[in-house]
Design a protein around this motif. Structure first.
Motif, mmCIF file in Angstrom:
data_model
loop_
_atom_site.group_PDB
_atom_site.id
_atom_site.type_symbol
_atom_site.label_atom_id
_atom_site.label_comp_id
_atom_site.label_asym_id
_atom_site.label_seq_id
_atom_site.Cartn_x
_atom_site.Cartn_y
_atom_site.Cartn_z
ATOM 1 N N THR A 137 61.373 48.118 -8.190
ATOM 2 C CA THR A 137 61.305 49.454 -7.594
ATOM 3 C C THR A 137 61.453 49.384 -6.080
ATOM 4 O O THR A 137 62.159 50.204 -5.471
ATOM 5 N N SER A 138 60.807 48.414 -5.457
ATOM 6 C CA SER A 138 60.938 48.256 -3.994
ATOM 7 C C SER A 138 62.381 47.978 -3.593
ATOM 8 O O SER A 138 62.911 48.601 -2.659
ATOM 9 N N VAL A 139 63.019 47.044 -4.304
ATOM 10 C CA VAL A 139 64.413 46.710 -4.001
ATOM 11 C C VAL A 139 65.314 47.915 -4.259
ATOM 12 O O VAL A 139 66.195 48.245 -3.449
ATOM 13 N N ALA A 140 65.106 48.593 -5.379
ATOM 14 C CA ALA A 140 65.951 49.736 -5.735
ATOM 15 C C ALA A 140 65.869 50.832 -4.689
ATOM 16 O O ALA A 140 66.897 51.397 -4.276
ATOM 17 N N LEU A 141 64.676 51.153 -4.234
ATOM 18 C CA LEU A 141 64.516 52.222 -3.243
ATOM 19 C C LEU A 141 65.082 51.808 -1.887
ATOM 20 O O LEU A 141 65.785 52.593 -1.235
ATOM 21 N N LEU A 189 68.924 51.817 -2.046
ATOM 22 C CA LEU A 189 69.448 53.172 -2.195
ATOM 23 C C LEU A 189 69.369 53.944 -0.882
ATOM 24 O O LEU A 189 70.344 54.607 -0.473
ATOM 25 N N LEU A 190 68.236 53.874 -0.208
ATOM 26 C CA LEU A 190 68.066 54.635 1.029
ATOM 27 C C LEU A 190 68.937 54.073 2.154
ATOM 28 O O LEU A 190 69.419 54.831 3.012
ATOM 29 N N ARG A 191 69.154 52.774 2.160
ATOM 30 C CA ARG A 191 70.055 52.190 3.164
ATOM 31 C C ARG A 191 71.491 52.638 2.933
ATOM 32 O O ARG A 191 72.205 52.985 3.874
ATOM 33 N N ARG A 192 71.915 52.623 1.677
ATOM 34 C CA ARG A 192 73.318 52.877 1.358
ATOM 35 C C ARG A 192 73.697 54.348 1.520
ATOM 36 O O ARG A 192 74.801 54.660 1.966
#
Length: 419
Positions: free
Chosen positions: A378-382, A385-388
Motif C-alpha cells: 500500500t505504501s509503495v502503491a500510493l 501513484l501520487l508521484r506519477r
C-alpha cells in the motif's frame, strides 16, 4: 451475514428484541441494506451508542452476537475462550459456507496447537527483513502498471492498479507461473460476495480453486523452485509437519488473503484522499508521511469490517453481556476503529494522526500474518501513484461510485479516475 442483519440489530439480551424502538436504524428505511453498505459507519455509531454487544438474528434464523466497542473488541480478539475452530459451534448454530477439507484446513479455522504449528512454518516468509527485501520488486510492479495506464489518461484504478499489484506480488512469492495466473478475483468474488440467485457460481469457484491448487502443488512437487510454495511442499514431504489438506489450504489462504485485503486497502485509501484534498496535498508535500498514513487509512476505512467469526468454548461475559457457549461472535472492527473512546474525532481522516492501535488487521495470535506485506504494497502503491499523476481526480460523480455488496469486504467495485 448480510446488510439487513446489522440494520436490524437488537439490544443486548437473551433473545432478539422485537421492539422497533430498540433497533438502531442503519440508514434509509426504504433500503437499509444499501445504505449500510454505502456508509456503514453511521450505523455502527448507533450500535456503539446503544450498547457494547448486540444479539441479532441472522438470515438463516441463527443468533449472532456483535461486539462494537474498541476495548471489548480488542479483548475479544485475544481471548483464548473464543475459538475459531467450527467444532466449538453449538449443534445447529452455524451454517457457514462449506469448503472441502483441502481448502478449509487453514489458519482461519484453527486454534492452538495446530494454529501455532502452521503459523510458525509460514511466518518465516513474512519477517520484516524478507518483506523489506521485496520493496524493489513491488516498486517495479507498480511502475509497470502505471506505465501501462499513463497513455490512456483515465482508468478504473481497481482493475488497472489496485488489484493486479498485490496479485502479481503474491503470485511471485508463491511461485505461480505467469501463464497459470487465472482470474483469481472472479473466484474470490464468488465466495466473498455471492449472488443468492446463482449459488452454482460459488460452487464452481470452489471446484476451480481446488483443481488449480492441486495441479499447482503437483507441478511444484515435480519441479520445485525458489519460492514459498516449494518450501512448504518440502516441509510437508520431508518433515511431515503439514498434512496434505493443510498444505493445499495454506496455499489457498496465502493467495486469497495475500491480495484480497490489499486490493481494498489501496482502493479505499485513494478514494479517501480524493475526497479529502487537504490530506492528499499533505502527502504530496511530504512522502515521509505515507507509512503512518497507511495506518490511518486502515483505521478510517479498512478492508475487513468484521473479524472472522468466533465461538465461545464456555459462557463468556463481553461488555457486561453473557454470551452463551457455542453461539457465533462477530467483532466489528470497523466500529471499533471509529470508537471515540479510543480515537479522538474518529470520523475525521488525518494522515498526521499519531494515535495507534487500530484493529483493522486484527489483534492477538490471529493478527494478520501478511500485515507487513500489505503495508509495504500500500505504501509503495500510493507513493508511486501520487508521484506519477499529480492531477489525479475522480472521473465520475461520487454518486456513481459503487461499493461491493458485502459487509465482510469493504471495497469499491470500480474506481474510475483521470490523470
Amino acid at each position: 451475514m448480510t446488510a439487513p442483519d446489522l440494520a436490524h440489530s437488537a439490544r443486548p439480551s437473551a433473545r432478539p428484541s422485537t421492539d422497533p424502538a430498540a433497533e438502531p436504524s442503519a440508514g434509509s428505511s426504504a433500503d437499509p441494506a444499501a445504505a449500510l453498505i454505502a456508509d456503514p459507519y453511521a450505523g455502527y455509531a448507533r450500535l456503539r451508542a446503544a450498547g457494547p454487544v448486540h444479539r441479532i438474528t441472522g438470515p438463516d434464523g441463527l443468533p449472532v452476537w456483535l461486539v462494537t466497542r474498541y476495548a471489548d473488541v480488542r479483548r475479544a480478539l485475544a481471548d483464548p475462550r473464543l475459538a475459531l475452530d467450527k467444532q466449538h459451534a453449538a449443534p445447529g448454530n452455524y451454517r457457514g459456507f462449506a469448503l472441502p477439507p483441502a481448502l478449509d484446513a487453514n489458519l482461519l479455522n484453527m486454534d492452538p496447537p495446530d494454529h501455532t504449528r502452521i503459523r510458525r512454518l509460514v511466518s518465516q516468509a513474512f519477517t520484516p527483513r524478507r518483506i523489506a527485501a521485496l520493496r524493489g520488486p513491488v516498486e517495479q510492479v507498480a511502475d509497470a502498471l502505471l506505465d501501462a495506464m499513463a497513455p490512456h489518461g483515465r482508468a478504473d484504478l481497481i482493475t488497472a492498479y489496485a488489484a493486479p499489484l498485490p496479485i502479481t506480488v503474491i503470485c511471485d512469492l508463491l511461485g505461480v507461473p505467469t501463464e497459470d495466473r487465472h482470474d483469481f478475483r472472479a473466484w474470490t468474488d464468488a465466495l466473498v460476495t455471492p449472488d443468492p440467485a446463482r449459488p452454482q457460481d460459488a460452487r464452481a469457484a470452489v471446484a476451480a480453486m481446488l483443481a488449480f491448487f492441486t495441479a499447482l502443488i503437483d507441478r511444484k512437487r515435480a519441479e520445485p523452485g525458489d519460492d514459498l510454495l516449494s518450501d512448504l511442499i518440502a516441509v510437508r514431504d520431508e518433515g511431515d509437519r503439514l498434512g496434505e489438506d493443510e498444505l493445499t489450504s495454506l496455499a489457498f489462504l496465502i493467495l486469497f488473503a495475500g491480495y484480497e485485503n490489499t486490493v481494498h486497502l489501496i482502493g479505499n485509501a485513494v478514494l479517501a484522499l480524493l475526497r479529502h484534498p487537504d490530506q492528499l496535498a499533505a502527502l504530496r508535500a511530504d512522502e515521509s508521511l505515507v507509512p503512518a498514513a497507511v495506518e490511518e487509512f486502515a483505521r478510517y476505512d479498512g478492508p475487513a469490517p468484521l473479524a472472522i467469526r468466533r465461538f465461545p468454548r464456555e459462557d463468556v461475559v463481553i461488555g457486561g453481556v453473557t454470551v452463551p457457549a457455542g453461539e457465533t461472535v462477530l467483532c466489528v472492527l470497523a466500529s471499533a476503529n471509529r470508537d471515540p473512546e479510543q480515537f479522538p474525532e474518529p470520523d475525521r481522516l488525518d494522515v498526521h494522526r499519531r494515535e495507534t492501535g487500530h484493529l483493522a488487521l486484527g489483534h492477538g495470535i490471529h493478527y494478520c500474518l501478511g500485515a507487513p506485506l500489505a503495508r509495504l504494497e500500500t505504501s509503495v502503491a500510493l507513493t508511486a501513484l501520487l508521484r506519477r499523476f499529480p492531477e489525479l481526480a475522480l472521473d465520475v460523480p461520487e454518486s456513481e461510485l459503487r461499493h461491493r455488496p458485502s459487509l465482510r469486504a469493504r471495497g469499491m467495485l470500480e474506481l474510475p479516475v483521470r490523470f
